[in-house]
Design an enzyme around this catalytic site. Structure first.
Site, PDB file in Angstrom:
ATOM      1  N   VAL A  60      13.777  39.029  28.904  1.00  0.00           N
ATOM      2  CA  VAL A  60      14.735  39.685  29.786  1.00  0.00           C
ATOM      3  C   VAL A  60      14.091  40.276  31.041  1.00  0.00           C
ATOM      4  CG1 VAL A  60      14.609  42.010  28.779  1.00  0.00           C
ATOM      5  CG2 VAL A  60      16.792  41.166  29.665  1.00  0.00           C
ATOM      6  N   TYR A  61      12.774  40.407  31.092  1.00  0.00           N
ATOM      7  CA  TYR A  61      12.132  41.010  32.259  1.00  0.00           C
ATOM      8  C   TYR A  61      12.329  40.129  33.490  1.00  0.00           C
ATOM      9  CZ  TYR A  61       9.581  44.129  29.029  1.00  0.00           C
ATOM     10  OH  TYR A  61       9.238  45.047  28.078  1.00  0.00           O
ATOM     11  N   SER A  62      12.957  40.706  34.497  1.00  0.00           N
ATOM     12  CA  SER A  62      13.216  39.999  35.759  1.00  0.00           C
ATOM     13  C   SER A  62      13.829  38.628  35.516  1.00  0.00           C
ATOM     14  CB  SER A  62      11.931  39.879  36.593  1.00  0.00           C
ATOM     15  OG  SER A  62      11.460  41.153  36.960  1.00  0.00           O
TER      16      SER A  62
END
Length: 323
Positions: A60-62
């Site tokens: 989900v990061y960036s």
């Protein structure tokens, strides 16, 4: 670099883990402060050259771009069999049904998507990012077991949940003969010590490696209380984690650091590393000196008196960071 075992496993990891949430396309996801690929690559290379072999990211990061940047850099700068690469699953990756959570469908889809973005056949540590209240833990654990048996992950871990939930998961896996969690990535630092009540004793008893996130409390422990950064203005999640009454703790870190003639970040990290259940704090890197501070913490042996000064102003508070 002196490597340590991850909990009771045989896996060798550096006692500092690079948190890759700092890396990602600023126009993707909700981290406008993240570093793009050109900025991130020198920092990843610096960490590898210093002997760090442990890197943690999440799907989900960036919006997946953290995995892409991290994977390409590690492929260019290191041998895959020397790197311990961790990622996570749970957060929403697309709108509509089955776009988030820990169902069998979500896990099987997201492990393949993460491997594609990372450019690797397997991850060393695959972690559930949060507890999924909408999915039976048996479904999640069996899916993770199948991911391991398929060779797509070597170990599994969990993050930020109540100790009763983690205990239930450990018991359920043992009962069915499924792969057991080897690591707990939880919210633990001088400003948030609620994990000391139940989670850390559970991990110590069960041989679980602890890899705390936000070990510097979103940087608060490394700067003056009223100082701000590019991240503080847009980090809505971070604003929910700490309280205004923590100024005295931050000041105590400054006092101990000044007395020793070292930076504040190394002192705060050294305090974490005093706890034998902690394997490796997950340290975000936005500048070269952030890694220097983390490495400096490995050389600091705080006295009992110094630790007491750092701890004396802490007051109980609600658990934060589980959402």
């Amino acid at each position: 670099m002196d490597y340590v075992k991850l909990g009771s496993t045989g896996l060798d990891v550096s006692p500092i883990c690079v948190g890759c949430m700092s890396f990602g396309a600023p126009d993707r996801g909700n981290h406008p402060w993240s570093l793009d690929e050109e900025q991130a690559r020198p920092l990843i290379r610096q960490a590898i050259e210093a002997g760090v072999n442990f890197f943690d990211t999440a799907n989900v990061y960036s919006d997946g771009s953290s995995e892409e940047i991290t994977g390409r850099a590690l492929a260019d700068f290191a041998r895959r069999d020397e790197i311990v690469l961790a990622t996570k699953v749970h957060g929403r990756m697309h709108e509509g049904p089955n776009g988030a959570g820990l169902s069998r469908k979500a896990i099987m889809t997201e492990i393949d998507n993460s491997l594609r973005r990372l450019g690797t056949d397997y991850v060393d540590l695959y972690q559930i990012h949060r507890w999924d209240y909408a999915t039976p833990i048996e479904e999640t654990l069996e899916a993770l077991h199948d991911v391991v048996k398929a060779g797509k992950a070597r170990y599994i871990g969990a993050s930020s949940m109540y100790a009763w939930q983690f205990s239930k998961a450990l018991y359920t896996a043992e009962r069915h003969g499924w792969t057991r969690f080897s690591a707990m990535q939880n919210h633990y630092n001088l400003l948030h010590r609620e994990e000391e009540r139940e989670m850390l004793p559970l991990c110590a008893d069960q041989g679980i490696g602890v890899i705390p996130w936000s070990p510097l409390a979103r940087g608060r422990l490394a700067r003056d209380w009223d100082a701000s950064t590019a991240r503080t203005g847009t980090d809505e999640f971070g604003k929910s984690l700490y309280q205004e009454g923590d100024r005295e703790i931050v000041d105590a870190v400054a006092e101990v650091a000044d007395a020793r003639g070292v930076g504040r970040a190394p002192v705060a990290l050294a305090w974490l590393l005093r706890n034998p259940v902690v394997t490796a704090p997950i340290v975000g890197m936005g500048k070269p000196e952030h890694l220097d501070d983390a490495l400096a913490a490995l050389t600091i042996d705080l006295t009992d008196d110094e630790a007491a000064r750092l701890e004396k102003h802490y007051t109980p508070r609600p658990v934060a960071g589980f959402r």
